[in-house]
Write a protein that holds these residues in place. Structure first.
Motif, PDB file in Angstrom:
ATOM      1  N   LEU A 138       1.305  -1.257  -0.119  1.00 36.22           N
ATOM      2  CA  LEU A 138      -0.065  -0.226   0.407  1.00 36.22           C
ATOM      3  C   LEU A 138       0.894   1.267  -0.541  1.00 36.22           C
TER       4      LEU A 138
ATOM      5  N   SER B 143       0.938   3.849  -2.596  1.00 34.32           N
ATOM      6  CA  SER B 143       0.890   5.585  -2.485  1.00 34.32           C
ATOM      7  C   SER B 143       1.955   6.951  -2.768  1.00 34.32           C
TER       8      SER B 143
ATOM      9  N   GLY C 229       3.419  -3.158  -5.693  1.00 34.96           N
ATOM     10  CA  GLY C 229       2.623  -1.621  -5.294  1.00 34.96           C
ATOM     11  C   GLY C 229       2.689  -0.507  -6.695  1.00 34.96           C
TER      12      GLY C 229
ATOM     13  N   SER D 219       0.433   0.115  -9.967  1.00 29.70           N
ATOM     14  CA  SER D 219       0.049   1.787  -9.575  1.00 29.70           C
ATOM     15  C   SER D 219       0.579   2.178 -10.557  1.00 29.70           C
TER      16      SER D 219
ATOM     17  N   THR E 282      -4.585   4.850  -0.536  1.00 26.78           N
ATOM     18  CA  THR E 282      -4.052   3.219   0.517  1.00 26.78           C
ATOM     19  C   THR E 282      -2.805   4.266   1.026  1.00 26.78           C
TER      20      THR E 282
ATOM     21  N   MET F 135      -4.511   3.375   4.408  1.00 25.45           N
ATOM     22  CA  MET F 135      -4.818   2.329   4.830  1.00 25.45           C
ATOM     23  C   MET F 135      -2.950   1.586   4.774  1.00 25.45           C
ATOM     24  N   CYS F 136      -2.324   1.956   5.114  1.00 33.88           N
ATOM     25  CA  CYS F 136      -0.953   1.755   5.237  1.00 33.88           C
ATOM     26  C   CYS F 136      -0.693   2.211   6.482  1.00 33.88           C
TER      27      CYS F 136
END
Length: 485
Positions: A294, A298, A420, A424, A446, A449-450
C-alpha cells in the motif's frame, strides 16, 4: 593511538558469512577504556566506505526511472507506443524486481565477498541500460526493462542486509537513511542531468536525445560499479586490509553483542532454507509486506514526477529542472527524520508523519490547477519516501533475532512492496490528466490504509514488549530484547 588490538584474534568468533561459535569475549579494563576511541574510528571508516553505496543507489534509481524523463522528448513517439504501453513498460521492471530479491539475499547471506556480487550486478545493469539506448522496438525495450529489474533486485535489499552486518540496531536508522537518500537525490540529479542531455545531445551522431540519456547513464553505472569492487566492505569476518587488528576484532564483537542482546541460541547454523521457512511462516512478515504494498502504491507518483511537473505548462527543460527542488528538500527531511527516529527509538510516528504530509499534498493537487499551488503540492508529496526508509529500518529491527531470517524478511518484504508499483503504474493514465485527481485520490486511500496497518502492528509489538517485561520481573531476569515501536 597504539595499534594494540582490543582482543586477541582467537578470542572472537567468526561472524559474517557464518554464525558464532564461541561465547562473546569479556573486555579487559584496558579494552573498556579504549573501546570508545576505537569504535569511533571504526564507524568513521565504515561510514566513508558505505557512502559509496549511496552513489551506487543513485545510479540504480536513475536506471529504473530514466524512461520517465525520456518520455518528454519523443520516447513514446519514436517507438510507436499507444494506450497503456508506457505504463506497462514502467511496471514490467518491478515484475523482474519482485522475482529475484528473496533468492538473491538467500544467496548473499552465504557469501564471503558481497562487494563483488553487488558490483557485478550493478555493472550488468549498466550494460542493459546501454542496450535500451540502441533498441528499435517497443517489445525489445520491454524485455530489457524486465531484465534490468531482475538484475537490479540484488542491490537494495543486499545493501540493506550488508549494513545490518556492520551496524548495531540503534545505528541502522541513520545509515539506512543515508543509503535511501540515493532515491530522492537520484530524482533531483537525474532530472538535472536529463534536462542537459536531452537539450544538448539531441541529434548528435544521428541519435535522438532520449537514446543519449540511456547511453550516458549506462556508462556511468558501469564505471561506478567497477570502482565499487575495491571500495565496498565485505562481512566483518572477511579479511580487510583497511581495518586495523583492533578495529576488525571490535567489528566482530559488536555483532556478537547484538546477538547476545537478542538472546540468539549459540551455535545456530546459517541455513538459507531455514531462514526462508521462518520468514514465510511468520505472519508479521506478510503483514508488513501488505502494508508496504500500500505504501509503495501511494509512492507511485515518483515514477511519474516529470509528468506531474509538466502539468504546470512549462517546456520539457524547465519541467525537468523544476523536479529537482522538491527532492532536495525531501533528502534533507530524510536525514532529520531518520536521526530523530534513531534517537527516540520510535518508528511508527516517523513513518506515519511523512505519509500524512504527502496526503495533504495530494489533497492540494486535487483542489486546484494553479501552477504555484500545484508546485507546492509536489514539495509535500516528496516527503512520502521518508516513510519507506524508516519502515525498512523497522523491518530490520523487528527481525534482527536471526540473521538468515532477517536477510529473507528484508528481501521478501521489499519484493512484496514491488507489487504496489506493478499495479500503481496504471494509476496515472494520460486520460486522467492534467489534474490527475483520480490518481491522487487513490494515493490518499492507499496511504491511509498503510498507516492503519502499521498502527495495528505497533500495538502488537507494544504488547510483546509488555509481556517480556512482565516475565523478566516475575523471574528476576535482566532486561532483554525489546522491539522498536
Amino acid at each position: 593511538m597504539s595499534d594494540r588490538p582490543l582482543l586477541s584474534a582467537d578470542s572472537s568468533s567468526h561472524y559474517g558469512a557464518s554464525d558464532r561459535t564461541s561465547d562473546s569475549p569479556v573486555l579487559s579494563e584496558y579494552d573498556e577504556q579504549n573501546r570508545q576511541t576505537v569504535e569511533k574510528r571504526l564507524l568513521r571508516k565504515l561510514d566513508l566506505r558505505f557512502a559509496f553505496l549511496v552513489l551506487m543507489y543513485i545510479m540504480s534509481c536513475m536506471d529504473r526511472t530514466n524512461a520517465a524523463a525520456a518520455r518528454l522528448r519523443g520516447f513514446e513517439e519514436d517507438l510507436g507506443m499507444t494506450g497503456n504501453q508506457f505504463n506497462t513498460l514502467m511496471s514490467i521492471f518491478y515484475v523482474g524486481y519482485l522475482l529475484t530479491q528473496t533468492p538473491s539475499n538467500m544467496f548473499l547471506v552465504r557469501m564471503t565477498r558481497p562487494s563483488l556480487y553487488l558490483s557485478n550486478c550493478m555493472a550488468i545493469c549498466g550494460a542493459i541500460t546501454l542496450f535500451i539506448g540502441v533498441a528499435q522496438t517497443y517489445h525489445a525495450i520491454l524485455i530489457l526493462r524486465f531484465m534490468v529489474g531482475v538484475v537490479e533486485a540484488a542491490f537494495f535489499p543486499g545493501a540493506i542486509f550488508l549494513l545490518s552486518r556492520w551496524y548495531k540496531r540503534n545505528e541502522l536508522g541513520y545509515r539506512t537513511a543515508l543509503l535511501a537518500c540515493g532515491s530522492p537525490i537520484s530524482n533531483a540529479f537525474s532530472a538535472l542531468t536529463a534536462s542537459g542531455i536531452l537539450a544538448s545531445l539531441d541529434g548528435t551522431l544521428g541519435f535522438a536525445g532520449w537514446r543519449w540519456l540511456f547511453f550516458v547513464e549506462g556508462i556511468l553505472t558501469i564505471v561506478v560499479a567497477i570502482s565499487a569492487i575495491w571500495i565496498l566492505p565485505d562481512f566483518p569476518s572477511s579479511s580487510s586490509v583497511w581495518l586495523l587488528p583492533d578495529e576488525r576484532i571490535l567489528a566482530k564483537l559488536r555483532m556478537e553483542e547484538e546477538v547476545t542482546v537478542r538472546n540468539e541460541h549459540k551455535g545456530t547454523p546459517v541455513e538459507g532454507w531455514s531462514g526462508l521457512i521462518d520468514a514465510l511462516t511468520d505472519w508479521r512478515v506478510w503483514w508488513l509486506g501488505a502494508a508496504l504494498i500500500l505504501m509503495e502504491a501511494s509512492l507511485s507518483f515518483r515514477i511519474f514526477f516529470p509528468t506531474l511537473s509538466a502539468t504546470m505548462g512549462y517546456n520539457s527543460t524547465i519541467t525537468l529542472l523544476l523536479c529537482a527542488p522538491p527532492w532536495i528538500l525531501g533528502t534533507a527531511t530524510l536525514f532529520l527524520v531518520a536521526r530523530h527516529s534513531d534517537a527516540t527509538g520510535d518508528r511508527f510516528w516517523h513513518t506515519a508523519g511523512p505519509l500524512f504530509v504527502a496526503i495533504i499534498g495530494f489533497m492540494v493537487a486535487i483542489s486546484t490547477m494553479n501552477a504555484a499551488v500545484r508546485y507546492l503540492s509536489l514539495f509535500l508529496m516528496a516527503q512520502a519516501p521518508v516513510a519507506h526508509v524508516v519502515s525498512l529500518t523497522w523491518v530490520m529491527n523487528t527481525f534482527s533475532q536471526s540473521r538468515s531470517k532477517c536477510a529473507v524478511a528484508i528481501a521478501f518484504i521489499n519484493a512484496m512492496s514491488s507489487l504496489g508499483y506493478i499495479g500503481s503504474s496504471y494509476f496515472w493514465p494520460s486520460r486522467w490528466g492534467p489534474s490527475y485527481a483520480n490518481s491522487c485520490g487513490i494515493c490518499i486511500l492507499t496511504s491511509t490504509m498503510c498507516i492503519v496497518m502499521l498502527w495495528v502492528f505497533r500495538r502488537h509489538l507494544s504488547r510483546c514488549n509488555e509481556a517480556a517485561e512482565a516475565e523478566e520481573q516475575a523471574l528476576g531476569l535482566r532486561k532483554g530484547f525489546r522491539y522498536f515501536l
